[in-house]
Scaffold this motif. Sequence first.
Motif, PDB file in Angstrom:
ATOM      1  N   UNK A   1      83.159 -22.131  91.182  1.00 58.77           N
ATOM      2  CA  UNK A   1      82.302 -21.742  90.048  1.00 58.77           C
ATOM      3  C   UNK A   1      82.451 -22.708  88.882  1.00 58.77           C
ATOM      4  N   UNK A   2      83.674 -23.119  88.582  1.00 55.55           N
ATOM      5  CA  UNK A   2      83.898 -24.045  87.469  1.00 55.55           C
ATOM      6  C   UNK A   2      83.276 -25.407  87.756  1.00 55.55           C
ATOM      7  N   UNK A   3      83.215 -25.777  89.036  1.00 50.82           N
ATOM      8  CA  UNK A   3      82.516 -27.006  89.419  1.00 50.82           C
ATOM      9  C   UNK A   3      81.041 -26.921  89.065  1.00 50.82           C
ATOM     10  N   UNK A   4      80.450 -25.752  89.289  1.00 47.73           N
ATOM     11  CA  UNK A   4      79.045 -25.538  88.910  1.00 47.73           C
ATOM     12  C   UNK A   4      78.879 -25.608  87.393  1.00 47.73           C
ATOM     13  N   UNK A   5      79.837 -25.023  86.667  1.00 49.84           N
ATOM     14  CA  UNK A   5      79.784 -25.065  85.202  1.00 49.84           C
ATOM     15  C   UNK A   5      79.820 -26.513  84.707  1.00 49.84           C
ATOM     16  N   UNK A   6      80.685 -27.322  85.316  1.00 47.96           N
ATOM     17  CA  UNK A   6      80.815 -28.725  84.927  1.00 47.96           C
ATOM     18  C   UNK A   6      79.495 -29.478  85.120  1.00 47.96           C
ATOM     19  N   UNK A   7      78.768 -29.137  86.181  1.00 49.74           N
ATOM     20  CA  UNK A   7      77.512 -29.826  86.482  1.00 49.74           C
ATOM     21  C   UNK A   7      76.376 -29.438  85.537  1.00 49.74           C
ATOM     22  N   UNK A   8      76.636 -28.490  84.638  1.00 54.37           N
ATOM     23  CA  UNK A   8      75.643 -28.133  83.630  1.00 54.37           C
ATOM     24  C   UNK A   8      75.279 -29.356  82.783  1.00 54.37           C
ATOM     25  N   UNK A   9      76.256 -30.220  82.528  1.00 55.11           N
ATOM     26  CA  UNK A   9      76.024 -31.368  81.646  1.00 55.11           C
ATOM     27  C   UNK A   9      75.014 -32.348  82.256  1.00 55.11           C
ATOM     28  N   UNK A  10      75.257 -32.884  83.479  1.00 53.55           N
ATOM     29  CA  UNK A  10      74.254 -33.802  84.044  1.00 53.55           C
ATOM     30  C   UNK A  10      72.907 -33.138  84.293  1.00 53.55           C
ATOM     31  N   UNK A  11      72.918 -31.868  84.690  1.00 56.78           N
ATOM     32  CA  UNK A  11      71.648 -31.168  84.929  1.00 56.78           C
ATOM     33  C   UNK A  11      70.840 -31.068  83.631  1.00 56.78           C
ATOM     34  N   UNK A  12      71.514 -30.732  82.540  1.00 55.92           N
ATOM     35  CA  UNK A  12      70.832 -30.634  81.240  1.00 55.92           C
ATOM     36  C   UNK A  12      70.234 -31.977  80.837  1.00 55.92           C
ATOM     37  N   UNK A  13      70.966 -33.063  81.078  1.00 53.32           N
ATOM     38  CA  UNK A  13      70.472 -34.400  80.740  1.00 53.32           C
ATOM     39  C   UNK A  13      69.259 -34.772  81.586  1.00 53.32           C
ATOM     40  N   UNK A  14      69.314 -34.438  82.875  1.00 55.37           N
ATOM     41  CA  UNK A  14      68.196 -34.753  83.780  1.00 55.37           C
ATOM     42  C   UNK A  14      66.949 -33.965  83.371  1.00 55.37           C
ATOM     43  N   UNK A  15      67.128 -32.661  83.123  1.00 56.06           N
ATOM     44  CA  UNK A  15      65.989 -31.825  82.711  1.00 56.06           C
ATOM     45  C   UNK A  15      65.413 -32.347  81.400  1.00 56.06           C
ATOM     46  N   UNK A  16      66.289 -32.735  80.492  1.00 53.73           N
ATOM     47  CA  UNK A  16      65.853 -33.252  79.194  1.00 53.73           C
ATOM     48  C   UNK A  16      64.996 -34.505  79.368  1.00 53.73           C
ATOM     49  N   UNK A  17      65.452 -35.403  80.233  1.00 55.46           N
ATOM     50  CA  UNK A  17      64.723 -36.659  80.471  1.00 55.46           C
ATOM     51  C   UNK A  17      63.371 -36.381  81.120  1.00 55.46           C
ATOM     52  N   UNK A  18      63.382 -35.538  82.187  1.00 56.27           N
ATOM     53  CA  UNK A  18      62.145 -35.229  82.925  1.00 56.27           C
ATOM     54  C   UNK A  18      61.151 -34.500  82.027  1.00 56.27           C
ATOM     55  N   UNK A  19      61.640 -33.508  81.294  1.00 55.53           N
ATOM     56  CA  UNK A  19      60.761 -32.709  80.434  1.00 55.53           C
ATOM     57  C   UNK A  19      60.142 -33.569  79.338  1.00 55.53           C
ATOM     58  N   UNK A  20      60.971 -34.443  78.762  1.00 60.59           N
ATOM     59  CA  UNK A  20      60.500 -35.317  77.695  1.00 60.59           C
ATOM     60  C   UNK A  20      59.444 -36.284  78.228  1.00 60.59           C
ATOM     61  N   UNK A  21      59.689 -36.807  79.415  1.00 59.96           N
ATOM     62  CA  UNK A  21      58.765 -37.775  80.006  1.00 59.96           C
ATOM     63  C   UNK A  21      57.425 -37.122  80.352  1.00 59.96           C
ATOM     64  N   UNK A  22      57.487 -35.901  80.874  1.00 55.84           N
ATOM     65  CA  UNK A  22      56.259 -35.180  81.237  1.00 55.84           C
ATOM     66  C   UNK A  22      55.396 -34.921  80.012  1.00 55.84           C
ATOM     67  N   UNK A  23      56.047 -34.590  78.902  1.00 56.15           N
ATOM     68  CA  UNK A  23      55.310 -34.237  77.694  1.00 56.15           C
ATOM     69  C   UNK A  23      54.739 -35.456  76.978  1.00 56.15           C
ATOM     70  N   UNK A  24      55.439 -36.592  77.083  1.00 51.10           N
ATOM     71  CA  UNK A  24      54.975 -37.776  76.367  1.00 51.10           C
ATOM     72  C   UNK A  24      54.191 -38.723  77.260  1.00 51.10           C
ATOM     73  N   UNK A  25      54.372 -38.551  78.603  1.00 49.71           N
ATOM     74  CA  UNK A  25      53.676 -39.425  79.547  1.00 49.71           C
ATOM     75  C   UNK A  25      54.375 -40.746  79.746  1.00 49.71           C
ATOM     76  N   UNK A  26      55.506 -40.953  79.081  1.00 44.99           N
ATOM     77  CA  UNK A  26      56.281 -42.180  79.247  1.00 44.99           C
ATOM     78  C   UNK A  26      57.719 -41.909  78.873  1.00 44.99           C
ATOM     79  N   UNK A  27      58.615 -42.819  79.231  1.00 46.01           N
ATOM     80  CA  UNK A  27      60.026 -42.632  78.910  1.00 46.01           C
ATOM     81  C   UNK A  27      60.232 -42.800  77.419  1.00 46.01           C
ATOM     82  N   UNK A  28      61.261 -42.146  76.914  1.00 47.32           N
ATOM     83  CA  UNK A  28      61.546 -42.193  75.482  1.00 47.32           C
ATOM     84  C   UNK A  28      62.986 -42.599  75.238  1.00 47.32           C
TER      85      UNK A  28
END
Length: 347
Positions: free
Chosen positions: A230-257
């Motif tokens: 379970x703690x391994x899953x908790x640790x992976x919250x950080x990279x997952x949040x960064x990936x979602x942030x990048x993908x979500x931002x790119x989808x909304x702007x249409x380009x990388x930011x």
Amino acid sequence: MEAQKIQEYVIEEPKKKQKAIGFAKGLLLTLILAVLAGQIANLPFFSILGIMILSILMGGIWGNTLSVPADAHSGIQFSSKVLLRAGIILLGFRLNLQEIISAGFSIMIIDVVVIVFTMSFILLLGKAFRINKKLSALLAAGTAICGAAAIIAIAPIVKSKEEQTAVAVSCIAVLGTIGAILYIVLFPLLPISEQEYGVLAGATLHELAHVVAAGVPGGDASSDSAILVKLGRVLLLIPVALIISFVYSRKNSGKSRNIGKLPIPWFIFGFLLTSLINTLFSIPGSIVSIFLLLSTYLLAMGMAGLGLNIKWKDFVKVGFKPVAVAIAGFLGLLAITPLLLLLYKIF
């Protein structure tokens, strides 16, 4: 001129005092609910629910049956936003990264498979059921990673509404509780070892409280492996949040930011910092216990704040579909448990 200043002071000062009193009311209300939830969580059955789930449920009941002072809103908001994030940062003191590394690749491989599969599956289900994309993302994160904490971390990235966050937390809380009870009942019938049962619980249940409760029947062997996974899953919250942030931002702007403009929940790096401190330095157990207790009550106050903002009409508004998606996502995760146990044996 002097008379005008005096007049402004006479008018503004009572307003400031009234705001401060209202803020204190809201803060005190969330604290009272958190303390009550902590006491109830010590009772036999309610220990499975845990203090955080009880806090949001009690907040929801209070907010829909009793009156909440209008001027208390600022204090409630402070709990549901600032204190909640402070609680997640302090939660990092629970993690010892060295223990996860020492456990071998099997745990991290299992956790990565769980997160990639579950998030992809629930997002696809959300699309098929045509539910709100933001709500789908919250349900996916809550099921795949670490329940309410993951939902709170992802919410600012996808810019979800507060009622969507509360609905997602409530769905995950109920499902995780049902799952923990079923695991405890089924444990004697499962053809697996205590350690494998722990891996199963740690890889599939939503909240840490659920995992801890479900791991008890198998003794220390299942409890230790369950918490590690379970703690391994908790640790992976950080990279997952960064990936979602990048993908979500790119989808909304249409380009990388630029990374500085990405909607990253920066408090997650506070969580990583406290994890690193706990890993690199020998902190006395008594001090770590104080930090974790403080984390628990800050999170509980935040959950109570969220609960106070829940309106039953929000659940009626979103309908049954999000609940169906959350249930199907959990069942899908359970369906791949033979693969997870196979990975555990191989690696």
